[in-house]
Design a protein around this motif. Structure first.
Motif, PDB file in Angstrom:
ATOM      1  N   VAL A   1     -19.622 -22.359 -11.582  1.00  0.00           N
ATOM      2  CA  VAL A   1     -19.415 -22.235 -10.134  1.00  0.00           C
ATOM      3  C   VAL A   1     -18.798 -23.518  -9.578  1.00  0.00           C
ATOM      4  CG1 VAL A   1     -20.571 -21.981  -7.902  1.00  0.00           C
ATOM      5  CG2 VAL A   1     -21.183 -20.485  -9.807  1.00  0.00           C
ATOM      6  N   ALA A   2     -19.226 -24.674 -10.109  1.00  0.00           N
ATOM      7  CA  ALA A   2     -18.631 -25.939  -9.663  1.00  0.00           C
ATOM      8  C   ALA A   2     -17.114 -25.901  -9.904  1.00  0.00           C
ATOM      9  CB  ALA A   2     -19.268 -27.112 -10.410  1.00  0.00           C
ATOM     10  N   ALA A   3     -16.726 -25.466 -11.094  1.00  0.00           N
ATOM     11  CA  ALA A   3     -15.290 -25.407 -11.432  1.00  0.00           C
ATOM     12  C   ALA A   3     -14.561 -24.426 -10.515  1.00  0.00           C
ATOM     13  CB  ALA A   3     -15.112 -25.022 -12.895  1.00  0.00           C
ATOM     14  N   THR A   4     -15.167 -23.258 -10.303  1.00  0.00           N
ATOM     15  CA  THR A   4     -14.513 -22.247  -9.460  1.00  0.00           C
ATOM     16  C   THR A   4     -14.403 -22.747  -8.018  1.00  0.00           C
ATOM     17  OG1 THR A   4     -15.452 -20.531 -10.853  1.00  0.00           O
ATOM     18  CG2 THR A   4     -14.594 -19.824  -8.723  1.00  0.00           C
ATOM     19  N   ALA A   5     -15.465 -23.398  -7.524  1.00  0.00           N
ATOM     20  CA  ALA A   5     -15.445 -23.881  -6.132  1.00  0.00           C
ATOM     21  C   ALA A   5     -14.381 -24.965  -5.951  1.00  0.00           C
ATOM     22  CB  ALA A   5     -16.827 -24.413  -5.749  1.00  0.00           C
ATOM     23  N   ARG A   6     -14.139 -25.765  -6.995  1.00  0.00           N
ATOM     24  CA  ARG A   6     -13.044 -26.753  -6.906  1.00  0.00           C
ATOM     25  C   ARG A   6     -11.716 -26.020  -6.766  1.00  0.00           C
ATOM     26  NH1 ARG A   6     -12.605 -30.483  -4.706  1.00  0.00           N
ATOM     27  NH2 ARG A   6     -11.061 -31.526  -6.012  1.00  0.00           N
TER      28      ARG A   6
END
Ligand SMILES: Cc1cc2nc3c(=O)[nH]c(=O)nc-3n(C[C@H](O)[C@H](O)[C@H](O)COP(=O)(O)OP(=O)(O)OC[C@H]3O[C@@H](n4cnc5c(N)ncnc54)[C@H](O)[C@@H]3O)c2cc1C
Length: 398
Positions: A163-168
């Motif tokens: 999710v961190a990667a997607t939110a970036r």
């Protein structure tokens, strides 16, 4: 067991995830001509759950494209798919299931493929606080990330990292708070953890480890997390990604044996006659007398297929070496077997170059592996594990 005494006329499956869906498909593919009913409490037909933290969250794919099968598949295969319905009561002596609508269904065999749900943190709630399991969850989380522009991820496991990667990719400011000293710390060796943390930092994520959260205040459109050591962070949206719990409500209420999932034998039979369980909800035997519960897509699929064959009276030995994958910033991280941070690892390739297979070895026996960009090698290691000593219990990862 069941089929020697009872004619198999109706198979009811609770849960329309990959385990339930592949069981239904297998019943038909293997020639079962009786009634097959699949009950799912989500509004949509079966879909690919791994996309929930990736392309569904980013909006790169749509619900239609992410469906497991075209809508017509279920009717064409004479599978009665009941969506938006919860199974709320199970009488194993009468072989009767009750739905939230009040409708009852009689079964000759029942498969519980109820999956898992996201673990919550006591006392942490609020309009901006999310967990992530379903397609609906992804829609709400995306909307909040877009609206607030900042995300605090509590828990640096696979879902938190994805999710961190997607939110970036959605342009949000992202902070990950992890209680342990490293990301994915329970399942990969320290060198791989460091590589994953470096990948996130390169992509602009504030990765904070050794965080003992003392409070999370959510008010007026903003959340503020404070750690024991005085560090604090603020964001508009919070994701709590601190693990998965097996969904055993129905099974436990019906008196089935339950311990970290619904206890099954090597043929996916529960402690009640005619009732089977598979997928994230099931606690299954491993080689060597141990037991485990898997939280990976392919394992749930394999278990659904195997459970269907047991129901049909054609069980096959289940020697699947569980494996899963995670995609972060375009890197495909794959796991197989039972990797643990404290195993000895033999590394082929280069962790620094993000092109490697790290094989976990206990004694001189391969028990698991973590790989980036080497799917073929990972397949070979799975075969070695299966041929050698079978898979010991994996550590839950999603
Ligand atoms: C965000 C996310 C990302 C993931 N990414 C990956 C990945 O990249 N790779 C990987 O290998 N694995 C991944 N996984 C794990 C993988 O998706 C699961 O292991 C798999 O979906 C489990 O399938 P299942 O059929 O056992 O359970 P589920 O998919 O959980 O399906 C169970 C279904 O049963 C329903 N249900 C439960 N109780 C009832 C009831 N009483 N009545 C009616 N319906 C009921 C649930 O709502 C759900 O729809 C991910 C998981 C999540 C949450």
């Amino acid at each position: 067991m069941l089929h020697h005494s009872t004619e198999l006329s109706t198979v009811v499956i609770v849960g329309s995830g990959i385990a339930g869906a592949s069981a239904a498909q297998t019943l038909r593919a293997d020639g079962f001509r009786g009634r097959v009913v699949v009950i799912g409490d989500e509004p949509s037909p079966p879909y690919r759950r791994p996309a929930v933290s990736k392309d569904l969250l980013s909006g790169a794919t749509t619900a239609e494209k992410n469906a497991l099968k075209p809508d017509s598949f279920w009717a064409n295969n004479d599978i009665e798919l009941i969506t938006g319905a919860t199974a709320v009561g199970l009488d194993t002596r009468a072989r009767r299931l009750t739905l939230s609508s009040g409708e009852t269904l009689h079964y000759s065999a029942l498969l519980l493929a109820t999956g898992g749900r996201a673990r919550r943190l006591d006392g942490v709630s609020g309009a901006q606080v999310f967990t992530l399991r379903s397609m609906r969850d992804a829609e709400s989380l995306r909307e909040s990330i877009r609206r607030t522009g900042s995300l605090l991820v509590i828990g640096g496991g696979l879902i938190g990292c994805e999710v961190a990667a997607t939110a970036r990719s959605l342009g949000a400011d992202v902070t990950v708070l992890e209680r342990d000293p490293s990301l994915l710390g329970r399942i990969v060796p320290p060198a791989v953890s460091s590589m994953v943390a470096a990948l996130h930092r390169e992509n602009g994520v504030d990765v904070c480890t050794d965080v003992a959260l003392s409070s999370l205040d959510v008010r007026d459109g903003s959340a503020r997390a404070t750690a024991d050591d005085g560090r604090s962070w603020s964001a508009g949206t919070v994701l709590v990604s601190v693990g998965t719990v097996p969904e055993v409500t129905l099974a436990a209420a019906a008196g089935l044996r339950v311990h970290d999932g619904i206890t099954v034998d090597e043929q996916f039979r529960t402690s009640a006659d005619g009732v089977y369980a598979a997928g994230d909800a099931a606690n299954i035997p491993a080689t060597g007398g141990d037991r485990y519960r898997s939280e990976h897509w392919n394992a749930a699929q394999a278990q659904g297929i195997a459970a269907a064959r047991s129901i049909l009276g054609t069980p096959q030995p289940f020697t699947d070496v569980p494996w899963g994958w995670s995609i972060q910033y375009g890197h495909n991280v794959q796991f197989a077997g039972a990797t643990r941070f404290d195993d000895d690892y033999v590394v082929r390739g280069s962790i620094a170059d993000r092109d490697f297979t790290a094989i976990a070895v206990r004694g001189d026996v391969p028990v698991g592996a973590v790989a980036v960009g080497r799917p073929k090698e990972l397949r070979t290691v799975r075969t070695l594990i299966a041929q050698g000593h079978g898979a010991p219990p994996p550590v839950s990862t999603y």
